[in-house]
Design an enzyme around this catalytic site. Sequence first.
Site, PDB file in Angstrom:
ATOM      1  N   ALA A   9      11.486  -3.320  -6.257  1.00  0.00           N
ATOM      2  CA  ALA A   9      11.558  -4.737  -6.610  1.00  0.00           C
ATOM      3  C   ALA A   9      10.879  -5.033  -7.942  1.00  0.00           C
ATOM      4  O   ALA A   9      10.762  -6.189  -8.334  1.00  0.00           O
ATOM      5  CB  ALA A   9      10.908  -5.574  -5.514  1.00  0.00           C
ATOM      6  N   HIS A  59       7.411 -11.143  -8.325  1.00  0.00           N
ATOM      7  CA  HIS A  59       6.526 -10.189  -8.995  1.00  0.00           C
ATOM      8  C   HIS A  59       6.481 -10.533 -10.475  1.00  0.00           C
ATOM      9  O   HIS A  59       7.530 -10.630 -11.129  1.00  0.00           O
ATOM     10  CB  HIS A  59       7.021  -8.755  -8.807  1.00  0.00           C
ATOM     11  CG  HIS A  59       7.138  -8.348  -7.374  1.00  0.00           C
ATOM     12  ND1 HIS A  59       6.042  -8.171  -6.552  1.00  0.00           N
ATOM     13  CD2 HIS A  59       8.229  -8.089  -6.607  1.00  0.00           C
ATOM     14  CE1 HIS A  59       6.459  -7.826  -5.344  1.00  0.00           C
ATOM     15  NE2 HIS A  59       7.770  -7.765  -5.347  1.00  0.00           N
ATOM     16  N   ASN A 114       4.330  -1.740  -2.587  1.00  0.00           N
ATOM     17  CA  ASN A 114       4.803  -0.504  -3.197  1.00  0.00           C
ATOM     18  C   ASN A 114       5.030  -0.691  -4.695  1.00  0.00           C
ATOM     19  O   ASN A 114       4.963   0.268  -5.464  1.00  0.00           O
ATOM     20  CB  ASN A 114       6.102  -0.045  -2.528  1.00  0.00           C
ATOM     21  CG  ASN A 114       5.850   0.540  -1.145  1.00  0.00           C
ATOM     22  OD1 ASN A 114       4.918   1.312  -0.950  1.00  0.00           O
ATOM     23  ND2 ASN A 114       6.665   0.166  -0.188  1.00  0.00           N
TER      24      ASN A 114
END
Length: 279
Positions: free
Chosen positions: A128, A230, A196
């Site tokens: 992502a 993000h 992650n």
Amino acid sequence: KAIGGGMIRIGIVGCGAIGSALAKAIDRDDANVARVVALAEQDHARARILSQSLRSRPAVVSLPQLIRRSDLVIEAAAASISARVAQLALSAHREVLIMSTGGLLRAPASWRRAAGRSRGRLHIPSGALCGVDGIKAMAVGTIRRIRLTTRKPPRALATAPFVLANRLRLAHLRGPRLVFEGSPADVVKGFPQNTNVAATMLLASTAPGSRRLKTTVRVVADPGLRTNVHELEVEGDCGRLSVRVESRPSQANPKTSELAIRSALATVRQLLTPIRVGT
């Protein structure tokens, strides 16, 4: 083909949201070049249900058996097992794709040692986190500062070890709350199913000869969000990089971004063709 010749045999470790989505997509769209031949999963019933939904009817086997049967091993299970999957697959000279990249930070010596001796390769999708190509390029020189801010709906963070250990109450937030700020290694321990991207960022930034002065990861619970966000900021000797990614959560698992699943599939398909785009 990029991996050997003929039909590529794929084994998938983990039959949750990511593993199931990858297995079904490969079975549906890539049957002319690849075949899912084996599944490994603690929950055997879940693995059998997935196997029965695929045309290839992969066998449900142990991890060592899966590695023996496969040309490409895909880990889509958990950070607690990803380093072991990488080590065993590389030791058997297999190609291996790791989704739970946070686990690679827990035992780096084992899989790095195996990678150095292997005829196989370790593949880490961008997941992502867009901007990985840029981080890798900037790491050829000097990276001075990296900051990653991950924003997620509270329910996606509610069961994280850091949240539980600190008894943080996120269910009734009225606005954004900074839950964590620290290093990638610490955030991976505290939020193993959520971050992650932080591990991938760290691994991408550690090119030979690269130097990092400051790497910070922030986790924010935001009740107003319907997507996972993000925000990446990188400063180096060649310039600055700023990326914002908004990815809707997977319907099967709110802790997983849909973009992470599609990134894994794009990486698999890149391995099945002789053409590579990007760094």
